[in-house]
Design an enzyme around this catalytic site. Structure first.
Site, PDB file in Angstrom:
ATOM      1  N   CYS A 244       0.834  -1.197   0.000  1.00 28.56           N
ATOM      2  CA  CYS A 244       0.000   0.000   0.000  1.00 28.56           C
ATOM      3  C   CYS A 244       0.871   1.249   0.000  1.00 28.56           C
ATOM      4  CB  CYS A 244      -0.930  -0.013   1.217  1.00 28.56           C
ATOM      5  SG  CYS A 244      -2.133   1.340   1.240  1.00 28.56           S
ATOM      6  N   CYS A 245       1.877   1.277   0.865  1.00 31.76           N
ATOM      7  CA  CYS A 245       2.804   2.415   0.896  1.00 31.76           C
ATOM      8  C   CYS A 245       3.579   2.531  -0.412  1.00 31.76           C
ATOM      9  CB  CYS A 245       3.783   2.264   2.056  1.00 31.76           C
ATOM     10  SG  CYS A 245       3.087   2.550   3.690  1.00 31.76           S
TER      11      CYS A 245
ATOM     12  N   CYS B 169      -1.395   8.291   7.078  1.00 31.57           N
ATOM     13  CA  CYS B 169      -2.707   7.961   6.530  1.00 31.57           C
ATOM     14  C   CYS B 169      -3.672   7.560   7.646  1.00 31.57           C
ATOM     15  CB  CYS B 169      -2.587   6.824   5.523  1.00 31.57           C
ATOM     16  SG  CYS B 169      -1.635   7.251   4.051  1.00 31.57           S
TER      17      CYS B 169
ATOM     18  N   CYS C 137      -3.602   3.861   9.180  1.00 26.86           N
ATOM     19  CA  CYS C 137      -2.350   3.397   9.787  1.00 26.86           C
ATOM     20  C   CYS C 137      -1.745   4.399  10.767  1.00 26.86           C
ATOM     21  CB  CYS C 137      -1.340   3.053   8.696  1.00 26.86           C
ATOM     22  SG  CYS C 137      -1.885   1.745   7.585  1.00 26.86           S
TER      23      CYS C 137
ATOM     24  N   CYS D 106       7.501   4.066   5.918  1.00 25.53           N
ATOM     25  CA  CYS D 106       6.677   3.825   4.728  1.00 25.53           C
ATOM     26  C   CYS D 106       7.490   3.233   3.593  1.00 25.53           C
ATOM     27  CB  CYS D 106       6.001   5.118   4.281  1.00 25.53           C
ATOM     28  SG  CYS D 106       7.152   6.386   3.682  1.00 25.53           S
TER      29      CYS D 106
END
Length: 246
Positions: A124-125, A207, A210, A233
């Site tokens: 995702c990062c 985000c 998280c 990240c």
């Protein structure tokens, strides 16, 4: 200004040598040296517009308000962060803030429901932060970060200059030696607004899925990716390679 007789970034020892040479400089003078002398027209400042971002942005704006500022909007940020960005851009007169976004086709293919963070936070990062930043940094030889040693054990040895993993690009960390008290004093001296989530227990803000409040006694980044075995990240721990489709 110190003499620049150290060869600039042409061998593995140079970043350490420059870090030692300029460590005693006053922060504003150090940042001016970096922006105007070492990398004129070839450097950007990367900002999350997070909890402590106003300090570095204010320092840079006093030198050159047209300095490129890269802001990664992952599409999962707190609305308070987006509002804070707009506040600081206007207050500081920032003239070149570039909003960096995930590549739409890649996001649609890999995270169509915006839930990848739950099953694979690293990926995702990667698609929301690492790859977009790598693409945005392509025109630059150096970039300025707001990292500090006190933020986490993983940053305790942070130097003022680093060579980016696998590239010739240089990362500059002008606030590496600053403490939380230094930051608070600067914000107060210049009457800079705080990120609205700081008062709610968020000393480090990323985000929404998280990021959680930090408990007393924890380090400033303990609320990032809590219980995921992850502390960064990826933009500071891996080679930033642009997407071939960019």
């Amino acid at each position: 200004m110190p003499s620049l007789d150290v060869p600039l970034f042409d061998n593995p020892d140079t970043t350490a040598a420059l870090s030692r040479r300029f460590a005693a400089m006053e922060p504003q003078a150090f940042l001016r040296l970096v922006i105007e002398t070492l990398f004129p027209g070839r450097i950007a400042l990367v900002s999350s517009f997070g909890a402590e971002s106003a300090v570095l942005l204010h320092l840079a704006a006093k030198i050159d308000p047209a300095l490129p500022v890269l802001f990664i909007d992952t599409d999962l940020l707190f609305p308070e962060t987006l509002a804070y960005r707009d506040t600081l851009v206007e207050l500081l007169g920032l003239k070149d803030v570039r909003v960096i976004k995930p590549e739409p086709a890649q996001r649609a293919a890999e995270d169509p429901e915006n839930f990848l963070w739950a099953s694979n936070a690293d990926r995702c990062c990667e698609i929301r932060k690492v790859l977009p930043l790598a693409n945005a940094l392509e025109p630059f030889d150096a970039w300025i970060t707001g990292r500090k040693r006190f933020q986490a054990a993983t940053r305790a040895a942070l130097s003022f200059f680093e060579q980016e993993e696998g590239t010739s690009r240089i990362k500059v960390n002008p606030l590496a030696g600053w403490t939380a008290q230094d930051l608070a004093a600067y914000l107060k001296k210049w009457d800079l607004p705080a990120h609205p989530l700081v008062a709610k227990g968020y000393p480090s803000i990323g985000c929404i899925p998280c990021t959680s409040p930090v408990r007393p006694g924890e380090d400033a980044r303990a609320g990032r990716w809590r219980d995921k075995g992850k502390v960064e990240c990826g933009i500071h721990i891996k080679k930033l390679e642009p997407s071939p489709d960019a």
